[in-house]
Each structure stands twice: as C-alpha cells, then as structure tokens.
Design a protein around this motif. Sequence first.
Motif, PDB file in Angstrom:
ATOM      1  N   LEU B   4      27.260 -53.731 -70.134  1.00 22.08           N
ATOM      2  CA  LEU B   4      26.724 -54.781 -71.012  1.00 22.08           C
ATOM      3  C   LEU B   4      27.724 -55.930 -71.119  1.00 22.08           C
ATOM      4  O   LEU B   4      28.936 -55.713 -70.996  1.00 22.08           O
ATOM      5  CB  LEU B   4      26.454 -54.207 -72.399  1.00 22.08           C
ATOM      6  N   PRO B   5      27.250 -57.154 -71.340  1.00 22.00           N
ATOM      7  CA  PRO B   5      28.191 -58.282 -71.426  1.00 22.00           C
ATOM      8  C   PRO B   5      29.151 -58.111 -72.604  1.00 22.00           C
ATOM      9  O   PRO B   5      28.782 -57.515 -73.612  1.00 22.00           O
ATOM     10  CB  PRO B   5      27.283 -59.499 -71.626  1.00 22.00           C
ATOM     11  N   PRO B   6      30.381 -58.661 -72.478  1.00 15.70           N
ATOM     12  CA  PRO B   6      31.392 -58.445 -73.521  1.00 15.70           C
ATOM     13  C   PRO B   6      31.161 -59.285 -74.778  1.00 15.70           C
ATOM     14  O   PRO B   6      31.816 -59.066 -75.787  1.00 15.70           O
ATOM     15  CB  PRO B   6      32.687 -58.865 -72.833  1.00 15.70           C
ATOM     16  N   VAL B   7      30.277 -60.277 -74.741  1.00 18.06           N
ATOM     17  CA  VAL B   7      30.069 -61.148 -75.913  1.00 18.06           C
ATOM     18  C   VAL B   7      28.587 -61.221 -76.276  1.00 18.06           C
ATOM     19  O   VAL B   7      27.728 -60.923 -75.437  1.00 18.06           O
ATOM     20  CB  VAL B   7      30.604 -62.583 -75.661  1.00 18.06           C
ATOM     21  N   THR B   8      28.326 -61.648 -77.532  1.00 19.49           N
ATOM     22  CA  THR B   8      26.932 -61.797 -77.984  1.00 19.49           C
ATOM     23  C   THR B   8      26.372 -63.130 -77.455  1.00 19.49           C
ATOM     24  O   THR B   8      27.115 -63.963 -76.929  1.00 19.49           O
ATOM     25  CB  THR B   8      26.861 -61.833 -79.514  1.00 19.49           C
ATOM     26  N   HIS B   9      25.071 -63.352 -77.658  1.00 16.52           N
ATOM     27  CA  HIS B   9      24.457 -64.608 -77.212  1.00 16.52           C
ATOM     28  C   HIS B   9      25.152 -65.811 -77.835  1.00 16.52           C
ATOM     29  O   HIS B   9      25.429 -66.804 -77.164  1.00 16.52           O
ATOM     30  CB  HIS B   9      22.976 -64.658 -77.633  1.00 16.52           C
ATOM     31  N   LEU B  10      25.421 -65.669 -79.143  1.00 14.89           N
ATOM     32  CA  LEU B  10      26.003 -66.786 -79.885  1.00 14.89           C
ATOM     33  C   LEU B  10      27.406 -67.091 -79.368  1.00 14.89           C
ATOM     34  O   LEU B  10      27.777 -68.254 -79.159  1.00 14.89           O
ATOM     35  CB  LEU B  10      26.054 -66.389 -81.366  1.00 14.89           C
ATOM     36  N   GLN B  11      28.181 -66.013 -79.157  1.00 13.05           N
ATOM     37  CA  GLN B  11      29.548 -66.203 -78.650  1.00 13.05           C
ATOM     38  C   GLN B  11      29.509 -66.796 -77.245  1.00 13.05           C
ATOM     39  O   GLN B  11      30.313 -67.659 -76.897  1.00 13.05           O
ATOM     40  CB  GLN B  11      30.287 -64.855 -78.663  1.00 13.05           C
ATOM     41  N   PHE B  12      28.527 -66.360 -76.486  1.00 10.17           N
ATOM     42  CA  PHE B  12      28.384 -66.894 -75.124  1.00 10.17           C
ATOM     43  C   PHE B  12      28.110 -68.398 -75.173  1.00 10.17           C
ATOM     44  O   PHE B  12      28.675 -69.188 -74.415  1.00 10.17           O
ATOM     45  CB  PHE B  12      27.250 -66.151 -74.410  1.00 10.17           C
ATOM     46  N   LEU B  13      27.260 -68.773 -76.115  1.00  9.94           N
ATOM     47  CA  LEU B  13      26.911 -70.189 -76.276  1.00  9.94           C
ATOM     48  C   LEU B  13      28.163 -71.016 -76.589  1.00  9.94           C
ATOM     49  O   LEU B  13      28.353 -72.117 -76.069  1.00  9.94           O
ATOM     50  CB  LEU B  13      25.902 -70.300 -77.427  1.00  9.94           C
ATOM     51  N   ILE B  14      29.033 -70.440 -77.418  1.00 14.17           N
ATOM     52  CA  ILE B  14      30.268 -71.157 -77.776  1.00 14.17           C
ATOM     53  C   ILE B  14      31.189 -71.257 -76.560  1.00 14.17           C
ATOM     54  O   ILE B  14      31.746 -72.327 -76.260  1.00 14.17           O
ATOM     55  CB  ILE B  14      30.975 -70.449 -78.956  1.00 14.17           C
ATOM     56  N   LEU B  15      31.342 -70.153 -75.838  1.00 13.75           N
ATOM     57  CA  LEU B  15      32.213 -70.171 -74.660  1.00 13.75           C
ATOM     58  C   LEU B  15      31.684 -71.200 -73.648  1.00 13.75           C
ATOM     59  O   LEU B  15      32.452 -71.950 -73.039  1.00 13.75           O
ATOM     60  CB  LEU B  15      32.266 -68.775 -74.019  1.00 13.75           C
ATOM     61  N   GLU B  16      30.372 -71.242 -73.530  1.00  8.93           N
ATOM     62  CA  GLU B  16      29.727 -72.191 -72.610  1.00  8.93           C
ATOM     63  C   GLU B  16      30.073 -73.633 -73.036  1.00  8.93           C
ATOM     64  O   GLU B  16      30.373 -74.489 -72.208  1.00  8.93           O
ATOM     65  CB  GLU B  16      28.209 -71.935 -72.669  1.00  8.93           C
ATOM     66  N   ALA B  17      30.024 -73.858 -74.363  1.00  8.48           N
ATOM     67  CA  ALA B  17      30.302 -75.202 -74.889  1.00  8.48           C
ATOM     68  C   ALA B  17      31.728 -75.629 -74.592  1.00  8.48           C
ATOM     69  O   ALA B  17      32.024 -76.821 -74.444  1.00  8.48           O
ATOM     70  CB  ALA B  17      30.038 -75.241 -76.384  1.00  8.48           C
TER      71      ALA B  17
END
Lengths: 913, 105
Positions: B4-17
């Motif tokens: 499973l991915p190491p981060v949640t959707h929200l955290q992923f969105l932040i990393l993407e930003a």
Amino acid sequence: MKCSPLVRGLRASLPDGLRRWLFDPSLAELTSEAVAGQSASPVSGVRIVGLWLHCWLIGLRAAVSACARRLRPPRGAEHVSFSSPDPESFMQSVLQDVRYSFRALRASRGFTAVAILTLALGIGVNTAIFTIVDMMLFRPMPGVQDSEELAYVMGRDGDAPFLMNLSYPNYQDLLAADTGFSDLLGYSWRVVGLSTAGSGAERAFAQVVTANYFGLQGVAISPGRDFTADEGLVDVPAPVMMITHDYWQTRFGGDPEVVGSTVELNGTPFTVVGVVSPAYVGIDSMLAIQIYIPVGGLPALAPSAVASLRSRTSVQFRVVGRVAGGAGAPQLQEEVDAVAAQLRDDFPVANADQELVVIPERAARPDASAGGQFAQIAVIFGLLVGMVLLIACANVANLMLARATGRDSEVAVRSALGAGRWRIMRQIAIESMMLGLGGAAAGILLAVWATETLRGVVAGWQIGMPLQLPLQTDLRAMAFGTAVAVLASLIAGTLPALQITRGDLTLGLRQGSRSVSAGGARQRLRGMLVVAQVAVSLILIIAAGLFLRSLAGVRDAGLGFETEGRLYVSFDPDVVGYERDEGLALHDELLAATRVLPGVSAVGLVNSEPFGSRTGFTTTLPERDAADETNPGLMTVRWRISPGYLEAIGTRLLRGRDVAPSDTADGPLVAIVNEVMATSTWPGEDPIGKRLVTPGSGRTYEVIGVVEQGKYMLIWEEPQKALYLPAAQSYPSTPTLVVHAQGDPLLLAEPIRQLLQRLAPTVPVFGVMTAEESLRNGRGLMLISLATGLVGAFGVLGLMLATIGLYGVVAYAVGQRLREFGVRIALGADTRSVLRLVVRQGLAMSAVGVVVGALLAMGVGRLLSSLLVGVSPTDPLVFGVAIAIVVATAAAASLVPAWRATRVDPVNALRGE
Amino acid sequence: MSTLPPVTHLQFLILEALRDGEIAGAEVRGILADHGVRRTLPAFYELMSRLERAGLVVGHYAPKLVKGQNVRERRYALTAAGSGAHEDTCRFYRSRTGVQEQEAS
C-alpha cells in the motif's frame, strides 16, 4: 501586534509541541493575512484566543487517541467487565464513556448547542466580571515590588463625603515624623503642553511626583535612569522628566534617542531622563498617565504653582507610604493620628478639622478618595452575575431533564446489559462535564470579547483625564472560567443524573416508549427549577428597572442646569503659555464671535463643565466671622464664570443680578452664591449686599446674586455650597465654552473649532461634546449608565432563559397530557377551557416564582440603594412593571403549547385509549 | 503484489504541491482548498507537522514584506524521503490502474 501580552500569555500556556507546530505557524499566517487585508477583520484578541483553543482541542484529541490506542485490548481478548477494579480497564471504561457521551451529544446537536450557549452566557459574564474584580481587588499592582506593603495616607475633613489629598508641607511633616512607614511618596496630576522641535503643543497628562516615587515602588526604568534626590527639590536649574512606555511608543515611535533629548513642556525645556517599564501601568491603574515630572520641575512648568507647594490649604498631593516590616494597620493609624493631632496644634487654621486616614493600597483601588466603594460595587455585581449563572445552570438542568425523558429506554437497556447505577450516573456526569467544557471555551471567548468592549467603553468615558482599563484575560481568568464551568455542569448534571437513575431502571424497558419512570417527580423538579429561574430573572429585571429609574430620576434630582441643546468646548491656552491678560482677551473675542454665529442663543465660559475634572474648591467665611483666626471657613465649590454663562447653561438666577462685563479685575470683587450657601450663611436675611471672605487669599467679595441649588461633583452628593466668581476677577486658565444652541448643538462644534483655530491657532481644543454626552459618559452618570446597561442585559438574558425553561416544561406537560385533552374535547370541552387549563399551569409556576423573586428583590434593592438616585429600592412602579413583564412573558411562553393542546384530534385520542 | 502507498490521499496531494519547489504554507492550504479540502489553520498545520516529523517535508520561517510591513511565513520543501514517498505512491497507483502501460503503448 496590538494584543501582544495576550499572545505572549496564550503562547506560554501551550505545551511546546502545540506551540511550535500549530500555534506559531497559524498565528504567522493569520497576521500575514490581516496585514495583506485579505481578512475581513484585523487579528483581534478573540481570533487569537479561538486559535489557541483550537490548538488545545487538537492536542487533547491527539492525547485521547494515543491513550485509547494504548488501552485498546488486543483483538480477541476477553470482554472486560464494567465493574472491573483494574485501573487500566477503569481508564478504558471512562474513555468509553467519553466517546459515548461525545456521540450522544453529537446526535442531539440542537440540545448540545443550546446547552453550551446557555452555559457560555453564564460563564462568560462571570469570567468577565471576575477579570475586572481580580484586577481591582486581588492582583498585586503590576510592575511594583511587594505592593501589599504600600498604604495611602488620606485626609478627612470633618464630615466631607470623600477623602482629600494632603498639602505638600503636610506631606513633608508626615515624612519627617517617626511612623511605621519606611518611606513616603507624593504625587499630583497636571495637564501640560508638550512640544518637540517643529511640532505644535499638544496636551499631555502628567504626574508631578516626589523624587523617590519610582524607587519606593521598585519600578524599573529602561532605557534611562530614575530621578535623583536633587531633582525632587524645588528650584532645580535643569528640569527633567520621564515618559511612560506607551507614550514613548505612540508619541516618539519608540526612538531610543529620546532619552537624553530635550522637549518643551509649557514652553520650558525639559530633559527626558528615562522611560518607565511597560510592566508598570501607574499607581492609579485606571489613569493613562503619559509624563512624570519630579517636584523640582514644577517651578519651571508653572511658576505660580510654587506658592501652592508652600501652602497648607492647597491639598493636591496624594501620599503613599511603604510600611516598614511588621507594622500593623492599627499601629500605623495610631502613629498617623498623632501626626494629625500635631498638625492641628501647629497649624490650626489649615488643619482645623483634618484627620489622617491610613488605607492599605488594595482597599484604595481604583481611587483612594472614593474610600473603598468599589468593593461594595464588586459584591453587588458579583451577586448579579452569579444569578445569571444560576439561571443558566437551572436551564441546562431543565434541558437535561427534558432530554432524560426520552432516554428512559436507553438507560433501561444499559442497565439490563449490566451497567450499574454508578456507571450510568458517571456517564451522565461526563456528558454534562463535556457540555461544561464546551461552555467554558465559548464563555471564555465571550469574556474576552466583553472585556475588550468594556475597555473601549472605559476609554470613552469623559472625566477630563485619559482612562485605561489594563485588563488581561489570562490564565487566572481562564482557570476561573473553567472552574465555574465544572461547577455549573456538576450542578446542572447531578440533579438529572439522580433523577434518571432513580427507581427501577428496567421499568423503562418493560413499558417501552410510554414509560414515565419517576415522571411525576421529574416534572416537579423541573417545575421547581422554572420557579427559581422566574424568581431570579424577576430580581434582575427589578434591579435593571431601579437603575433605569435612577437615570430618569436624575432629571428630577435637581441638577441645577439644563443639558438639552448645550455644547461644551474645552480649550487650554495655559499649555501654550497664555498669560492671564492674553487669556481674558481671547475669552472676550471668542464669546463675541460665538454669540453671532447662526443658531446660537446664548454663550458663556466657565472653568469646568458641571461634573468635570477641573471643578475647584475654596474656603469661605462671612465677613462677620473673618476676625476669628481659628475659624477655618466652609469648604465651597467655586465656579469661575463669564457674563452670560448662567443663561447659557440654564441655571436660574433667583435674586439679584448676573455677572456683568463691568465686573472687571479693577472693579469691586463680587460673587454669586447658591441657595444652600445663602440660607446657611445668612439664615432669614437677604444675602444680597452681604460680604464674604476667602481666608486663603484674604479677598472680600460682595454677594450680588443667588442662583438655584445644583449638583456639582457627584450625582449622589448632598446639597453643597457653591460660589460663582467673575472670570475677569478669578481667571480660569483652562476654560470650557458653553453654548446654548437653537437646534442640534453638534452642528456648532465645527464652526466653533474653526473660530478658535482662527483666533488662537496654537491653543489645543479638547473635549468637544454635548452636555448630554458629558453627563452620560462623565463623572455624573457613567456608573449608573454602565450599571443600567449591564444589569439590563443580565435581566433580558435571564428572562430569555427563564422563558425557554418555562416553555419547555409546559410543552412537555402538554405532550404528556395530549390524550387527556383529546378526551376532554371529545366530551365537549371548548377551546377556551383547554387554553385556560394549560396557561393556568404555566402562570401558577411563574406566580410562585414572582412571589419568591419579589421578596428577594426587596433585599437586593436595599443592597443597591447606595447606587440609586431619586428612587426607592422598593419602588412600586418598578416592581409593578417588572412583575407585569415577567407574567406576560410567562403567559406567552405557555400560550404556544396551550394552542397545541386545543388542536388535539379527539378521535385519535380516544383510539389511543 | 505491490504494498500500500506510504501516504494518504491528502498527504499525497501536499507532496505533489511541493514537487515544483519550496512554497508557503498559505499556498499549500490554497491548493488543498482548490481540491475541496478545507482545513482550519491549526488543523492544517497539524497535518504539515506530521509530514515534517515523518521527515517527508522540511519547514522553516522566512521574512516577507506585506504592504510595507515585515511579517513572517512558514515555507515548506520536499525532502529526499518525501520525493521517494511521492514516487512510491505514484508507482502504486500506476501499477493498480495500468495508466503507465497505456501511456507507454
């Protein structure tokens, strides 16, 4: 930032993690938004406290989750019994209750919101009043070392209603005497005109202090230095001054170069030697002083004031001493009495009736001359806000009882599953504690808002001096708010918890939704709570009514002047160095120019507006007693007036003539007296033509007129003697122009300001206001206005809560009796009789509340009597109107459920039977 | 099978930003809001603090001149671990959706 002490306090109270990770970055973003103007409002204290609370909530939530994770049994573990004594499982069951209560409160959001709001109102007003009382009565003086060792020494002149300051020579004698004080300081107030290079003079409020002023109090000076002993002596070659930290920031932009620089006070150069620590808010914490000048600077500031430093009748110094280790109040009083006796012997004229009184610093707040009246006011307001809290608690208890009715089945199910009475009670207690904490959070926010609002109100009061209210909603206030919340929620939660768990807990299960286990008792209890609410809100409304009548009663209390259509414009030629002749010339020009302005019907000048801070006193003697050197004369209020003033202010001349332009400085000295002075000095005789002597100056005045009696210093005062002297013979250096306008007096404010600007461009104008505003916000009525506003708000709040409570009880009772009403209607009862039946029930409850409330209100009225003017504490009109309001509200609250009772369909009701 | 991915959707969105470089917390909050995710200030910074403490992003205060006034803001940048977590998450979704293969073909 504006509320940096608040931010500092809030920041310090957060754990490191919350502060570093949550509070700091959030505050930075909030500030940035506010500066950029993206935010609708600047970063107010309320938003910062909201942020702080939010951080705490997140922290608490994280802590609870962490705790729950640790305590959660591994999957497949055996179910833990409710009654297990194991501490870990106890903690787990408490957490379970917390979660359950949270879900239960979330499920009934309407109830939760109303309960939290109700508690917040009660807690908010209590925390706000606590913050004020704490500052006024309990806190040590900010920035002062060991302030509990300080005590005032005030003079009492015979039976005068207020305490007096001391003369400078008397202060020096007291200092030299062998008393239990290790040192004594003295101070007085003075308005000065401050100017720096390239700027015009502006008014600043200064304290003239003895050189030991800051040293005795242990106040830090930074940057700069304290006054030296030499600078406290009269006649110093190079006068010096100090400024407060606030003034340094606002007037001088915090420039460190100010220390050592020279500014001009009343046209004379003074060197700024230091800035007072920001922690120090002043010895009179409500006065926003800007400048401190040692006594040695007084001759340079006002050469004429030097004589007053040598006079024993010029009582202008307030004296505060530091008590040497161990000296008790009775011992100090005895020693000071001995000094007073010595002064009376040595200087019998000046000190004839004077006694000296020692008052501990804390008892002297906020104003030593008021003689501890604040403590009494604090008790009264504490009592009134306590009542609001009581109503709020009763209301929440009532709401919880009402909610309990729907929870019988739930309680029965839990009981059947093995939950004991204690466990159920604990859950209900936790639920009410959660409500209480919610109420505390909202209440503290409300308190912050209320104190900020009050700070603004106080700063707007017009007593001729700048006022401040150095309040802090800090940890103490928050601890108080939280303690009140816990107490309130326990009171509000315990009764319902006991009620819900009383009797057979399984009854509810057996009878299903129609259960009314302990329903009668519960209803009785709710009825009693409503009675208490009605009683308390009646008391509050009566209190508000009494204050309101006082406000109205002032008109009949014999002010001795008119306020309608009058405008006051005060200006200060003194601070820009106007001498007497120049000042009088300016008066004449201004009066002549104002008189011809359109809309002006009369105009005059006076040394101070009524109830203003520049009212003067003098001692007078009828000429026949002047030969007796031991007779000190009578303390008399002294007005210095121009021709036309009496007409402009609307004071009626009863006999003789007004001051005329012919009453010049070179002519014979004349005076007008008021009724009390005329009748007490020359009983049964015609005062016109009689002669008066002022022992201080040795001048003799001929009485030319008698005016009506008025109020001069305080609205509560007993009739005082007053003397009106022509301004040309007794010069008012900082006068007030009084204008009687034909229409709206404020329309004349700008033309008069422009006139003054044209006639004397450098003279500062201050205090432009209508007489109504001055009376309402000045020393005259500010306390009554504030009390009426606050108590009125409490009363409306209380009545609102009581109405909701009454409505709830009657509505519930109607709900329980719907079938009965159906049967009644089926048997031929008409709408009116059903209405009457229900409304009668509501009215019966409120009638009991009204009787209890009216009886208690008589006691409360007696407590308030010292603050009331022209109205009896048991005024029948106030009682009658208040009772009518409460009964009408109660009837309205009962009518809605009563109307519902009349709409019952008899067929449905009979089918149910 | 991929983990499973190491981060949640929200955290992923932040990393993407944060992939394009360092930006201020307020901007990150704005990007989340554009995706319909509204957080109060403390709740948002709690989210960021978790990423910071997990070593995925690094934050620091920087001065900023707003309308002639000096204020400060917290700025964030991706760490090497953050870039790795972002890559792992992208890889996970690609493997589950087959997007990569379609793009490759």
